[in-house]
Write a protein that holds these residues in place. Structure first.
Motif, PDB file in Angstrom:
ATOM      1  N   TYR A 185       0.872  -8.778   6.766  1.00 28.50           N
ATOM      2  CA  TYR A 185       2.106  -8.977   6.011  1.00 28.50           C
ATOM      3  C   TYR A 185       3.285  -8.548   6.875  1.00 28.50           C
ATOM      4  CZ  TYR A 185      -0.828  -9.356   1.794  1.00 28.50           C
ATOM      5  OH  TYR A 185      -1.759  -9.751   0.871  1.00 28.50           O
ATOM      6  N   SER A 186       4.371  -9.303   6.741  1.00 32.43           N
ATOM      7  CA  SER A 186       5.559  -9.011   7.550  1.00 32.43           C
ATOM      8  C   SER A 186       6.480  -8.040   6.825  1.00 32.43           C
ATOM      9  CB  SER A 186       6.321 -10.313   7.830  1.00 32.43           C
ATOM     10  OG  SER A 186       6.875 -10.826   6.630  1.00 32.43           O
ATOM     11  N   MET A 187       7.543  -7.653   7.501  1.00 37.49           N
ATOM     12  CA  MET A 187       8.495  -6.699   6.923  1.00 37.49           C
ATOM     13  C   MET A 187       9.213  -7.273   5.709  1.00 37.49           C
ATOM     14  SD  MET A 187      10.148  -4.834  10.272  1.00 37.49           S
ATOM     15  CE  MET A 187      10.621  -6.373  11.082  1.00 37.49           C
ATOM     16  N   GLU A 188       9.186  -8.600   5.563  1.00 37.69           N
ATOM     17  CA  GLU A 188       9.808  -9.237   4.402  1.00 37.69           C
ATOM     18  C   GLU A 188       8.860  -9.265   3.207  1.00 37.69           C
ATOM     19  OE1 GLU A 188       9.626 -10.757   7.447  1.00 37.69           O
ATOM     20  OE2 GLU A 188      11.668 -10.148   8.050  1.00 37.69           O
ATOM     21  N   GLU A 189       7.650  -8.739   3.351  1.00 37.41           N
ATOM     22  CA  GLU A 189       6.646  -8.821   2.296  1.00 37.41           C
ATOM     23  C   GLU A 189       6.219  -7.452   1.784  1.00 37.41           C
ATOM     24  OE1 GLU A 189       3.964 -12.638   3.169  1.00 37.41           O
ATOM     25  OE2 GLU A 189       4.057 -11.309   4.918  1.00 37.41           O
ATOM     26  N   THR A 190       7.149  -6.526   1.726  1.00 31.01           N
ATOM     27  CA  THR A 190       6.792  -5.166   1.308  1.00 31.01           C
ATOM     28  C   THR A 190       6.319  -5.130  -0.149  1.00 31.01           C
ATOM     29  OG1 THR A 190       9.129  -4.731   0.824  1.00 31.01           O
ATOM     30  CG2 THR A 190       8.287  -4.035   2.988  1.00 31.01           C
ATOM     31  N   GLY A 191       6.947  -5.939  -1.009  1.00 33.99           N
ATOM     32  CA  GLY A 191       6.512  -5.974  -2.406  1.00 33.99           C
ATOM     33  C   GLY A 191       5.094  -6.469  -2.535  1.00 33.99           C
ATOM     34  N   ARG A 192       4.774  -7.521  -1.797  1.00 34.51           N
ATOM     35  CA  ARG A 192       3.413  -8.053  -1.792  1.00 34.51           C
ATOM     36  C   ARG A 192       2.436  -7.018  -1.255  1.00 34.51           C
ATOM     37  NH1 ARG A 192       1.376 -12.990   2.092  1.00 34.51           N
ATOM     38  NH2 ARG A 192      -0.676 -13.320   1.124  1.00 34.51           N
ATOM     39  N   ALA A 193       2.860  -6.287  -0.228  1.00 32.32           N
ATOM     40  CA  ALA A 193       2.000  -5.268   0.363  1.00 32.32           C
ATOM     41  C   ALA A 193       1.691  -4.159  -0.646  1.00 32.32           C
ATOM     42  CB  ALA A 193       2.660  -4.683   1.608  1.00 32.32           C
ATOM     43  N   GLN A 194       2.682  -3.758  -1.430  1.00 33.64           N
ATOM     44  CA  GLN A 194       2.469  -2.703  -2.426  1.00 33.64           C
ATOM     45  C   GLN A 194       1.455  -3.138  -3.480  1.00 33.64           C
ATOM     46  OE1 GLN A 194       6.455  -2.007  -3.808  1.00 33.64           O
ATOM     47  NE2 GLN A 194       7.007  -0.729  -2.055  1.00 33.64           N
ATOM     48  N   ARG A 195       1.562  -4.391  -3.917  1.00 33.78           N
ATOM     49  CA  ARG A 195       0.609  -4.893  -4.919  1.00 33.78           C
ATOM     50  C   ARG A 195      -0.806  -4.968  -4.344  1.00 33.78           C
ATOM     51  NH1 ARG A 195       5.090  -8.258  -5.678  1.00 33.78           N
ATOM     52  NH2 ARG A 195       4.099  -9.985  -4.521  1.00 33.78           N
ATOM     53  N   THR A 196      -0.898  -5.401  -3.097  1.00 31.39           N
ATOM     54  CA  THR A 196      -2.208  -5.507  -2.451  1.00 31.39           C
ATOM     55  C   THR A 196      -2.825  -4.128  -2.236  1.00 31.39           C
ATOM     56  OG1 THR A 196      -1.552  -7.558  -1.336  1.00 31.39           O
ATOM     57  CG2 THR A 196      -3.412  -6.357  -0.396  1.00 31.39           C
ATOM     58  N   PHE A 197      -1.998  -3.171  -1.835  1.00 27.45           N
ATOM     59  CA  PHE A 197      -2.477  -1.796  -1.642  1.00 27.45           C
ATOM     60  C   PHE A 197      -3.079  -1.257  -2.933  1.00 27.45           C
ATOM     61  CE2 PHE A 197      -1.930   2.771  -1.934  1.00 27.45           C
ATOM     62  CZ  PHE A 197      -2.457   3.208  -0.736  1.00 27.45           C
ATOM     63  N   ALA A 198      -2.396  -1.485  -4.050  1.00 32.03           N
ATOM     64  CA  ALA A 198      -2.868  -0.987  -5.339  1.00 32.03           C
ATOM     65  C   ALA A 198      -4.178  -1.655  -5.749  1.00 32.03           C
ATOM     66  CB  ALA A 198      -1.804  -1.216  -6.411  1.00 32.03           C
ATOM     67  N   ARG A 199      -4.303  -2.955  -5.472  1.00 32.25           N
ATOM     68  CA  ARG A 199      -5.521  -3.672  -5.851  1.00 32.25           C
ATOM     69  C   ARG A 199      -6.738  -3.117  -5.114  1.00 32.25           C
ATOM     70  NH1 ARG A 199      -3.936  -8.392  -4.678  1.00 32.25           N
ATOM     71  NH2 ARG A 199      -5.073  -8.835  -2.769  1.00 32.25           N
ATOM     72  N   TYR A 200      -6.615  -2.888  -3.813  1.00 29.20           N
ATOM     73  CA  TYR A 200      -7.745  -2.366  -3.041  1.00 29.20           C
ATOM     74  C   TYR A 200      -8.028  -0.905  -3.366  1.00 29.20           C
ATOM     75  CZ  TYR A 200      -8.236  -6.512  -0.108  1.00 29.20           C
ATOM     76  OH  TYR A 200      -8.489  -7.784   0.345  1.00 29.20           O
ATOM     77  N   ALA A 201      -6.975  -0.148  -3.660  1.00 26.06           N
ATOM     78  CA  ALA A 201      -7.139   1.288  -3.917  1.00 26.06           C
ATOM     79  C   ALA A 201      -8.018   1.551  -5.123  1.00 26.06           C
ATOM     80  CB  ALA A 201      -5.774   1.941  -4.105  1.00 26.06           C
ATOM     81  N   GLN A 202      -8.042   0.622  -6.078  1.00 22.96           N
ATOM     82  CA  GLN A 202      -8.898   0.791  -7.258  1.00 22.96           C
ATOM     83  C   GLN A 202     -10.372   0.952  -6.884  1.00 22.96           C
ATOM     84  OE1 GLN A 202      -8.060  -2.020 -10.620  1.00 22.96           O
ATOM     85  NE2 GLN A 202      -6.637  -2.919  -9.158  1.00 22.96           N
ATOM     86  N   TYR A 203     -10.746   0.418  -5.717  1.00 21.88           N
ATOM     87  CA  TYR A 203     -12.145   0.427  -5.295  1.00 21.88           C
ATOM     88  C   TYR A 203     -12.380   1.363  -4.106  1.00 21.88           C
ATOM     89  CZ  TYR A 203     -11.965  -3.712  -8.217  1.00 21.88           C
ATOM     90  OH  TYR A 203     -11.753  -4.572  -9.262  1.00 21.88           O
ATOM     91  N   GLY A 204     -11.428   2.256  -3.874  1.00 21.05           N
ATOM     92  CA  GLY A 204     -11.579   3.218  -2.796  1.00 21.05           C
ATOM     93  C   GLY A 204     -11.405   2.623  -1.415  1.00 21.05           C
ATOM     94  N   ILE A 205     -10.707   1.489  -1.328  1.00 17.57           N
ATOM     95  CA  ILE A 205     -10.468   0.808  -0.049  1.00 17.57           C
ATOM     96  C   ILE A 205      -9.015   1.000   0.335  1.00 17.57           C
ATOM     97  CG2 ILE A 205     -10.530  -1.402   1.165  1.00 17.57           C
ATOM     98  CD1 ILE A 205     -12.535  -2.280  -1.119  1.00 17.57           C
ATOM     99  N   ASP A 206      -8.786   1.458   1.545  1.00 20.62           N
ATOM    100  CA  ASP A 206      -7.424   1.658   2.034  1.00 20.62           C
ATOM    101  C   ASP A 206      -6.923   0.352   2.648  1.00 20.62           C
ATOM    102  OD1 ASP A 206      -5.051   2.857   2.754  1.00 20.62           O
ATOM    103  OD2 ASP A 206      -5.841   3.650   4.636  1.00 20.62           O
ATOM    104  N   ALA A 207      -5.782  -0.133   2.200  1.00 20.21           N
ATOM    105  CA  ALA A 207      -5.161  -1.334   2.775  1.00 20.21           C
ATOM    106  C   ALA A 207      -4.001  -0.904   3.653  1.00 20.21           C
ATOM    107  CB  ALA A 207      -4.681  -2.276   1.673  1.00 20.21           C
ATOM    108  N   ARG A 208      -3.979  -1.419   4.873  1.00 19.88           N
ATOM    109  CA  ARG A 208      -2.939  -1.060   5.836  1.00 19.88           C
ATOM    110  C   ARG A 208      -2.214  -2.322   6.295  1.00 19.88           C
ATOM    111  NH1 ARG A 208      -3.998   3.658   8.670  1.00 19.88           N
ATOM    112  NH2 ARG A 208      -1.931   3.306   9.564  1.00 19.88           N
ATOM    113  N   PHE A 209      -0.963  -2.129   6.700  1.00 19.37           N
ATOM    114  CA  PHE A 209      -0.100  -3.252   7.071  1.00 19.37           C
ATOM    115  C   PHE A 209       0.614  -2.908   8.385  1.00 19.37           C
ATOM    116  CE2 PHE A 209      -0.507  -2.571   2.549  1.00 19.37           C
ATOM    117  CZ  PHE A 209      -1.052  -3.779   2.125  1.00 19.37           C
ATOM    118  N   PRO A 210      -0.077  -3.080   9.516  1.00 13.29           N
ATOM    119  CA  PRO A 210       0.462  -2.628  10.806  1.00 13.29           C
ATOM    120  C   PRO A 210       1.822  -3.229  11.181  1.00 13.29           C
ATOM    121  CG  PRO A 210      -1.874  -3.061  10.996  1.00 13.29           C
ATOM    122  CD  PRO A 210      -1.461  -3.562   9.646  1.00 13.29           C
ATOM    123  N   LEU A 211       2.066  -4.487  10.817  1.00 14.63           N
ATOM    124  CA  LEU A 211       3.352  -5.094  11.184  1.00 14.63           C
ATOM    125  C   LEU A 211       4.507  -4.421  10.455  1.00 14.63           C
ATOM    126  CD1 LEU A 211       2.455  -8.910  11.233  1.00 14.63           C
ATOM    127  CD2 LEU A 211       2.241  -7.207  13.059  1.00 14.63           C
TER     128      LEU A 211
END
Length: 222
Positions: A108-134
């Motif tokens: 995800y790019s710097m213009e997609e921070t909102g999308r990144a937050q939603r994705t982080f929350a979805r994976y976190a429910q299952y104990g999976i860490d989502a990272r966004f290096p860009l």
């Protein structure tokens, strides 16, 4: 720990793969989900990047293409994008759950921070860490294109000559300008999308059916 890169085959995911592989050379998995509707040149690009990173990618695919998804879901449209959800998001989550402990890295790019937050929350429910290096390193998409082409010497996917992303043909999330290009370059795909809109009675574009633009776009295609 498994470090899983969502390896779509575009420049952004390629740079993310490079970053993760450099940090975790022995535990990086390049995970690819085929939609069966990408141009062949995307496959060429994926293979060249994997070879550059000396890491073969792992394919985990549903087996259906986007049209089969639309038929099965009885829906075509950009609002809920069942194709992306079923063929990519749900498969990525299932793969990570099978390979715990896991961290997934997305381009995800710097213009997609909102999308990144939603994705982080979805994976976190299952104990999976989502990272966004860009986003973390503030790397813009133009910089990704530069690194791949100028620094690595890998030719970018041909789709970048006319589209912002190297993904499916068509992508139902594209706007009017995108669909105008589809009508010219891929008139058979454009006609198929019109038929699916009429079949299910759903809009692809927010402001109307593609079929409302059919005559104009087909005239351009001639």
């Amino acid at each position: 720990m498994n470090h899983i890169v969502a390896f779509s085959g575009g420049a952004a995911s390629a740079v993310v793969a490079f970053i993760v592989k450099k940090q975790f050379p022995s535990d990086t998995i390049l995970l690819y989900h085929s939609t069966k509707t990408e141009p062949n040149d995307n496959d060429r690009f994926r293979l060249e990047v994997a070879d550059f990173l000396k890491t073969p990618y792992t394919e985990d695919s549903d087996g259906r293409d986007i049209w089969q998804i639309f038929d099965d879901e009885q829906y075509i449209g950009a609002q809920f994008t069942p194709c992306s959800r079923i063929l990519k998001s749900e498969r990525s989550l299932a793969f990570c759950k099978k390979n715990l402990p896991a961290t997934i890295y997305l381009g995800y790019s710097m213009e997609e921070t909102g999308r990144a937050q939603r994705t982080f929350a979805r994976y976190a429910q299952y104990g999976i860490d989502a990272r966004f290096p860009l986003i973390e390193q503030r790397i813009a998409k133009d910089e990704c294109l530069h690194r791949v082409q100028s620094c690595w010497g890998i030719r970018l996917p041909e789709m970048y000559e006319w589209a912002e992303h190297a993904n499916c043909i068509p992508c139902v999330k594209g706007g009017m300008a995108y669909w105008g290009i589809i009508a010219i370059k891929y008139p058979d795909v454009f006609a198929k999308a019109i038929n699916y809109e009429e079949k299910f009675g759903h809009h692809i574009l927010h402001d109307g059916f593609l079929s409302e633009e059919k005559n104009h776009c087909l005239e351009l295609a001639r």
